[in-house]
Design an enzyme around this catalytic site. Structure first.
Site, PDB file in Angstrom:
ATOM      1  N   GLY A  88     -14.011  -8.540   1.967  1.00 16.16           N
ATOM      2  CA  GLY A  88     -12.759  -9.310   2.032  1.00 16.16           C
ATOM      3  C   GLY A  88     -12.067  -9.248   0.687  1.00 16.16           C
ATOM      4  N   GLY A 136     -11.479 -10.106  -2.469  1.00 18.99           N
ATOM      5  CA  GLY A 136     -12.148 -10.980  -3.431  1.00 18.99           C
ATOM      6  C   GLY A 136     -11.263 -11.346  -4.593  1.00 18.99           C
ATOM      7  N   LYS A 167      -2.799  -8.577  -6.815  1.00 21.22           N
ATOM      8  CA  LYS A 167      -4.195  -8.161  -7.048  1.00 21.22           C
ATOM      9  C   LYS A 167      -4.640  -8.689  -8.408  1.00 21.22           C
ATOM     10  CE  LYS A 167      -7.217  -4.100  -7.202  1.00 21.22           C
ATOM     11  NZ  LYS A 167      -7.275  -2.650  -6.980  1.00 21.22           N
ATOM     12  N   ASP A 192     -14.963 -12.810 -10.428  1.00 30.72           N
ATOM     13  CA  ASP A 192     -14.082 -13.826 -11.014  1.00 30.72           C
ATOM     14  C   ASP A 192     -12.673 -13.803 -10.415  1.00 30.72           C
ATOM     15  OD1 ASP A 192     -13.038 -11.516 -12.023  1.00 30.72           O
ATOM     16  OD2 ASP A 192     -13.485 -11.948 -14.117  1.00 30.72           O
ATOM     17  N   GLY A 193     -12.439 -12.864  -9.501  1.00 32.54           N
ATOM     18  CA  GLY A 193     -11.124 -12.826  -8.856  1.00 32.54           C
ATOM     19  C   GLY A 193     -10.020 -12.234  -9.722  1.00 32.54           C
ATOM     20  N   ARG A 220       1.149  -5.374  -5.339  1.00 35.94           N
ATOM     21  CA  ARG A 220       1.146  -4.174  -4.502  1.00 35.94           C
ATOM     22  C   ARG A 220       2.024  -4.390  -3.276  1.00 35.94           C
ATOM     23  NH1 ARG A 220      -5.037  -2.199  -4.034  1.00 35.94           N
ATOM     24  NH2 ARG A 220      -5.296  -4.017  -2.699  1.00 35.94           N
ATOM     25  N   ARG A 280      -7.848  -2.314   6.591  1.00 40.09           N
ATOM     26  CA  ARG A 280      -8.780  -1.234   6.236  1.00 40.09           C
ATOM     27  C   ARG A 280      -9.712  -0.914   7.401  1.00 40.09           C
ATOM     28  NH1 ARG A 280      -9.099  -2.709   0.556  1.00 40.09           N
ATOM     29  NH2 ARG A 280      -7.195  -3.905   0.289  1.00 40.09           N
ATOM     30  N   ASP A 310     -14.115   0.155   3.136  1.00 36.29           N
ATOM     31  CA  ASP A 310     -13.209  -0.967   2.863  1.00 36.29           C
ATOM     32  C   ASP A 310     -12.034  -0.536   1.986  1.00 36.29           C
ATOM     33  OD1 ASP A 310     -15.703  -0.881   1.194  1.00 36.29           O
ATOM     34  OD2 ASP A 310     -14.477  -2.128  -0.108  1.00 36.29           O
ATOM     35  N   ASN A 311     -12.061   0.702   1.527  1.00 38.73           N
ATOM     36  CA  ASN A 311     -10.934   1.195   0.728  1.00 38.73           C
ATOM     37  C   ASN A 311     -10.124   2.238   1.495  1.00 38.73           C
ATOM     38  OD1 ASN A 311     -11.693  -0.434  -1.395  1.00 38.73           O
ATOM     39  ND2 ASN A 311     -12.884   1.154  -2.418  1.00 38.73           N
TER      40      ASN A 311
HETATM   41  P1  AMP Z   1     -13.303  -2.645  -4.973  1.00 37.84           P
HETATM   42  O1  AMP Z   1     -14.441  -1.876  -5.557  1.00 37.84           O
HETATM   43  O2  AMP Z   1     -12.276  -3.088  -5.983  1.00 37.84           O
HETATM   44  O3  AMP Z   1     -12.680  -1.975  -3.802  1.00 37.84           O
HETATM   45  O4  AMP Z   1     -13.922  -4.000  -4.465  1.00 37.84           O
HETATM   46  C1  AMP Z   1     -15.010  -4.115  -3.558  1.00 37.84           C
HETATM   47  C2  AMP Z   1     -15.177  -5.549  -3.154  1.00 37.84           C
HETATM   48  O5  AMP Z   1     -15.461  -6.372  -4.283  1.00 37.84           O
HETATM   49  C3  AMP Z   1     -13.955  -6.159  -2.501  1.00 37.84           C
HETATM   50  O6  AMP Z   1     -14.389  -7.066  -1.523  1.00 37.84           O
HETATM   51  C4  AMP Z   1     -13.268  -6.844  -3.641  1.00 37.84           C
HETATM   52  O7  AMP Z   1     -12.452  -7.880  -3.203  1.00 37.84           O
HETATM   53  C5  AMP Z   1     -14.471  -7.362  -4.444  1.00 37.84           C
HETATM   54  N1  AMP Z   1     -14.137  -7.495  -5.872  1.00 37.84           N
HETATM   55  C6  AMP Z   1     -13.918  -6.511  -6.754  1.00 37.84           C
HETATM   56  N2  AMP Z   1     -13.643  -6.996  -7.971  1.00 37.84           N
HETATM   57  C7  AMP Z   1     -13.696  -8.343  -7.877  1.00 37.84           C
HETATM   58  C8  AMP Z   1     -13.503  -9.427  -8.777  1.00 37.84           C
HETATM   59  N3  AMP Z   1     -13.190  -9.229 -10.040  1.00 37.84           N
HETATM   60  N4  AMP Z   1     -13.643 -10.673  -8.299  1.00 37.84           N
HETATM   61  C9  AMP Z   1     -13.958 -10.895  -7.023  1.00 37.84           C
HETATM   62  N5  AMP Z   1     -14.155  -9.937  -6.117  1.00 37.84           N
HETATM   63  C10 AMP Z   1     -14.029  -8.671  -6.524  1.00 37.84           C
HETATM   64 MG    MG Z   2     -11.472  -2.283  -2.483  1.00 41.43          MG
END
Ligand code: AMP
Ligand code: MG
Length: 489
Positions: A90, A92, A113, A125-126, A176, A183, A252-253
């Site tokens: 989801g 994050g 984002k 940490d979002g 974005r 996805r 998921d990407n």
């Molecule tokens: P990504 O590798 O950026 O495609 O992220 C994979 C998953 O990790 C997704 O569910 C993102 O929402 C979550 N995610 C990545 N970076 C963070 C972050 N800094 N804080 C919270 N969730 C994250």
């Molecule tokens: Mg992603």
């Protein structure tokens, strides 16, 4: 033209039942400042460019102040990460502000984002760091300029707030813009939970808004899977032809619209190397450049599995099996265009394959070589020294040139005509890693945003000559050869 307060929000995804998302409020980001703004993307939203000059602009694009009409949500999804299924991912750190309808009746989703924790953040940490936000912002502009389907980016807002990664960095938010952020993993989450009703509901939502021509079809879910397959195959063919590696092709990407989505440790290849791995954390090379076409099919199989409650197995199997031919045909077509020869069929690979093999052996710069190939002289006895000298094995190049010249003469275009066509498909400029890095360091060290805007103006038309940017075609200098990018951003 709209002001920020009069954007025409429709909030389509937010109107799906609650199970698809969570309502969230962006976490305020302290002392935000605008880093860069892309007027081309503002135009999609009918947003007046002067709005970017407003003192409160950055407040809106951090979520510190909510745009009127927005119902912010984070989207639920799952995904296969490096081949392993993860039940709940989801958004994050991404928050969908809602979809905006423009005066042409198009609908564009707006997403922050890095806007703070959400119910899907797990231990994260979002936040997003400035460095990776700049990379995403520039690369989505570059891909669009190259004619490759991609999510877009409206602006970057920075802040002094610290974020802890491998070292301390500062936070930023990239806004974005895409017609949809759904996805493959958005289907997977419901399939693996046994919530098959939602699999159908999501497919209906996509058909209604993004594939409306399928609405009346009896086998519309199979058609949806087929269209996603075709778009994905064509997208990856375009990546391969331009020398782009995504770096994290987890399900998921993967966009259900066949767009490039979620820029992380991506890279444009410089010296031609099929085993190119741009993601420093991808030790096994699962997402190496030459694996991308297979991974595309692997990911589509995962999507087909998730859609199995609504797409009969036999049909799904046939659709996934068709991927290879669709990819190959599109890739060979694109490569023929780069050679300036008329596409005849898959057998044209016999001209492309040996050239790529020589380029690999000699580590020839992929972009510069194909751009330079436009200057190839096809007359008998021409040496084409500028090209020839790039190869270790010059005799092999000479032998290839004989075949190539013969083919060009069969096609019958003049050298001048051919070059003008080739210059439209082989870019002069790509976003080399070090070019992005120079722009990032100027911001990090001096709060100087000018290089980002310069790159933006260049990359929107990468096929043009831009003589003032001649230095930007040079392959990575020594200091930049070992730049590392990983998933942690
Ligand atoms: P990504 O590798 O950026 O495609 O992220 C994979 C998953 O990790 C997704 O569910 C993102 O929402 C979550 N995610 C990545 N970076 C963070 C972050 N800094 N804080 C919270 N969730 C994250
Ligand atoms: Mg992603």
């Amino acid at each position: 033209m709209n002001k920020l307060e009069s954007l025409n929000f429709k909030n389509r995804f937010a109107s799906l039942p609650e199970i698809f998302h969570s309502q969230v409020i962006p976490t305020p980001l302290s002392r935000p400042y605008l880093v860069s703004f892309n007027p081309d993307v503002a135009a999609l939203l009918d947003l007046h460019v002067d709005e970017a000059g407003r003192a409160d602009f950055a407040a809106y694009f951090t979520g510190n102040r909510l745009l009127p009409g927005s119902v912010p949500v984070s989207m639920l999804y799952a995904g296969h990460q490096f081949g392993r299924f993860v039940q709940q991912l989801g958004d994050g750190r991404a928050i969908l502000l809602g979809e905006i309808e423009n005066s042409d009746g198009e609908s564009w989703g707006l997403q922050l984002k890095g806007a703070g924790v959400t119910p899907y953040s797990r231990s994260g940490d979002g936040r997003a760091v400035l460095r990776s936000s700049i990379r995403e912002y520039l690369c989505s502009a570059a891909m669009h300029g190259l004619g490759i389907p991609t999510t877009r980016a409206l602006c970057i807002v920075g802040s002094d707030e610290e974020v802890y990664r491998e070292s301390i960095e500062t936070a930023a938010i990239v806004t974005r813009v895409a017609e949809s952020f759904v996805r493959f993993g958005s289907f997977e989450v419901f399939y693996y939970r046994g919530q098959h009703q939602q699999v159908a509901e999501l497919a209906d939502f996509l058909i209604l808004h993004h594939y409306p021509h399928l609405q009346q079809m009896e086998d519309r879910y199979s058609c949806l899977l087929r269209e996603i397959t075709v778009r994905t195959a064509r997208l990856i063919a375009q990546w391969q032809a331009v020398g782009f590696a995504h770096g994290v092709m987890n399900t998921d990407n993967m966009s259900v619209l066949g767009e490039t989505l979620d820029y992380g440790p991506f890279g444009f290849m410089e010296a031609y190397d099929p085993s190119f791995i741009c993601n420093h954390s991808d030790h096994g090379g699962r997402y190496a450049y030459d694996q991308q076409p297979y991974i595309g099919q692997w990911n589509l199989s995962a999507l087909a599995q998730a859609m199995s409650p609504i797409v009969p197995q036999q049909e799904a199997g046939d659709i996934i099996a068709s991927y290879g031919d669709i990819f190959a045909e599109h890739y060979v077509q694109l490569m023929c265009a780069k050679l300036g020869v008329k596409f005849r069929g898959l057998e044209d690979f016999s001209l492309i394959g040996p050239l790529l093999e020589m380029m690999r052996e000699s580590r020839v710069d992929y972009t510069n070589f194909f751009r330079g190939l436009g200057n190839f002289k096809s007359a008998d006895g021409e040496i084409n020294a500028m090209l020839r000298d790039q190869f270790i094995n010059r005799e092999a190049f000479d032998a290839w040139s004989v075949n190539y010249s013969a083919r060009l003469r069969e096609d019958g275009l003049s050298d001048v005509q051919r070059k003008s066509g080739m210059d439209k498909v082989s870019p002069k400029f790509i976003l080399r890693n070090y070019l992005a890095q120079v722009a990032i360091e100027k911001v990090e060290k001096h709060r100087d945003f000018s290089e980002i805007d310069r790159l933006l103006s260049l990359l929107r038309s990468p096929f043009d000559e831009h003589p003032e940017f001649a230095g930007y075609t040079i392959p990575a200098p020594a200091w930049a050869r070992n730049l590392e990018v990983s998933c942690s951003s």
